[in-house]
Write a protein that holds these residues in place. Structure first.
Motif, PDB file in Angstrom:
ATOM      1  N   UNK A  89      25.468  86.074 124.883  1.00 35.31           N
ATOM      2  CA  UNK A  89      25.273  84.055 124.765  1.00 35.31           C
ATOM      3  C   UNK A  89      25.548  83.232 125.379  1.00 35.31           C
ATOM      4  N   UNK A  90      27.161  83.404 126.143  1.00 41.21           N
ATOM      5  CA  UNK A  90      27.956  82.251 126.588  1.00 41.21           C
ATOM      6  C   UNK A  90      27.671  81.851 127.994  1.00 41.21           C
ATOM      7  N   UNK A  91      27.023  83.863 128.885  1.00 45.68           N
ATOM      8  CA  UNK A  91      26.695  84.231 130.212  1.00 45.68           C
ATOM      9  C   UNK A  91      25.328  83.285 130.595  1.00 45.68           C
ATOM     10  N   UNK A  92      25.044  83.553 129.462  1.00 43.81           N
ATOM     11  CA  UNK A  92      23.403  83.323 129.937  1.00 43.81           C
ATOM     12  C   UNK A  92      23.032  81.600 129.250  1.00 43.81           C
ATOM     13  N   UNK A 127      20.228  84.227 118.868  1.00 45.52           N
ATOM     14  CA  UNK A 127      19.891  85.018 120.246  1.00 45.52           C
ATOM     15  C   UNK A 127      20.153  86.475 120.221  1.00 45.52           C
ATOM     16  N   UNK A 128      20.368  86.814 119.349  1.00 46.49           N
ATOM     17  CA  UNK A 128      20.936  88.369 119.371  1.00 46.49           C
ATOM     18  C   UNK A 128      19.305  88.914 118.632  1.00 46.49           C
ATOM     19  N   UNK A 195      17.032  82.813 125.295  1.00 48.04           N
ATOM     20  CA  UNK A 195      16.795  84.042 124.216  1.00 48.04           C
ATOM     21  C   UNK A 195      16.105  85.513 125.046  1.00 48.04           C
ATOM     22  N   UNK A 196      15.658  84.064 125.977  1.00 47.99           N
ATOM     23  CA  UNK A 196      14.540  85.759 126.196  1.00 47.99           C
ATOM     24  C   UNK A 196      15.286  86.602 127.369  1.00 47.99           C
ATOM     25  N   UNK A 208       6.827  87.373 125.624  1.00 41.18           N
ATOM     26  CA  UNK A 208       5.702  87.187 126.535  1.00 41.18           C
ATOM     27  C   UNK A 208       6.735  85.754 127.253  1.00 41.18           C
ATOM     28  N   UNK A 209       6.851  85.746 128.273  1.00 44.34           N
ATOM     29  CA  UNK A 209       7.403  85.027 128.790  1.00 44.34           C
ATOM     30  C   UNK A 209       7.136  83.443 128.663  1.00 44.34           C
ATOM     31  N   UNK A 210       5.990  83.368 128.326  1.00 45.77           N
ATOM     32  CA  UNK A 210       4.872  82.347 129.293  1.00 45.77           C
ATOM     33  C   UNK A 210       5.248  81.231 127.394  1.00 45.77           C
ATOM     34  N   UNK A 211       5.929  82.419 126.404  1.00 47.89           N
ATOM     35  CA  UNK A 211       5.690  81.903 125.467  1.00 47.89           C
ATOM     36  C   UNK A 211       7.589  81.332 125.207  1.00 47.89           C
ATOM     37  N   UNK A 212       8.069  81.653 126.041  1.00 47.77           N
ATOM     38  CA  UNK A 212       9.457  81.278 126.041  1.00 47.77           C
ATOM     39  C   UNK A 212       9.897  80.812 127.606  1.00 47.77           C
TER      40      UNK A 212
END
Length: 238
Positions: A89-92, A127-128, A195-196, A208-212
């Motif tokens: 999480x911290x990295x992203x 997020x996990x 999140x994604x 679906x990346x277009x939701x995220x």
């Protein structure tokens, strides 16, 4: 062949670095050792630390420089650190190697995270979770940002904090508008991409990346959504 320049300058050239890696792979393979080339640098360290199971151990060597000796780390050793459960999480969240939160480096954000209240440290768990909703991700992300910015508990709203930061900045001789926090609309898209990104790291490719936080152009290429809010009040734009 001996190089006539310093190591940093030699490996600063991408072609030199690629040739060195290819030479190392050929040498190891010729000696019967399996060698794989990674396409990521620090992300690889973070992923291996987070995803290596307790029954296995991976080792990393940080080359020394001058009088500083080489140092060896292991995934088991790194997994004992207080932030190990949230390192993905911290990295992203801090932008990996492609972007960063203005005026905050990753080390300062890590130190800030370690000082956060326990209830805030629990936020990354959302997020996990592969079943988290858009609203839950956005709420947890904003709480994380506001805690990082040390926002007073009374406000807890990113737009309000941005406005207050602007007022403080405007009184300075040299105001730096780039240092203002993101707007709520822009930050929300950042949370979604975090999140994604994490879910893909955790081997969940069903989202679906277009939701995220992403949108496809006419050629099908994914581009980040900057914000879904107006860049200014409608009365100003007309």
């Amino acid at each position: 062949m001996l190089t006539a320049v310093q190591q940093e300058k030699c490996l600063g050239n991408e072609k030199n670095k690629t040739k060195l890696i290819e030479l190392l792979v050929e040498t190891l393979t010729a000696r019967g050792l399996e060698a794989n080339t990674a396409t990521e640098d620090v992300d690889l360290l973070v992923l291996l630390t987070a995803l290596t199971t307790p029954d296995r151990n991976a080792f990393f060597m940080k080359p020394g420089r001058g009088n500083i000796e080489d140092k060896v780390y292991s995934t088991r050793q790194l997994q004992e650190q207080p932030f190990s459960g949230s390192n993905l999480f911290i990295r992203s969240f801090t932008g990996c190697d492609t972007c960063a939160i203005f005026n905050d480096n990753k080390l300062s954000i890590l130190k800030c995270f370690l000082k956060m209240p326990n209830e805030t440290k629990a936020m990354p768990g959302i997020y996990y979770d592969p079943n988290s909703t858009l609203d839950a991700v956005a709420q947890a992300g904003e709480e994380m940002f506001l805690t990082m910015y040390q926002d007073p508990p009374i406000e807890r709203d990113l737009n309000n904090h941005r406005y207050n930061s602007f007022v403080k900045s405007s009184t300075k001789v040299k105001a730096n508008l780039a240092s203002l926090p993101m707007t709520k609309g822009a930050a929300k898209q950042h949370y979604f991409r975090v999140y994604i990104h994490m879910q893909q790291w955790l081997d969940n490719d069903s989202l679906n990346p277009t939701r995220w936080g992403w949108v496809r152009d006419n050629g099908g290429v994914l581009n980040p959504v900057r914000t879904t809010y107006l860049i200014a009040p409608y009365s100003v734009l007309i």
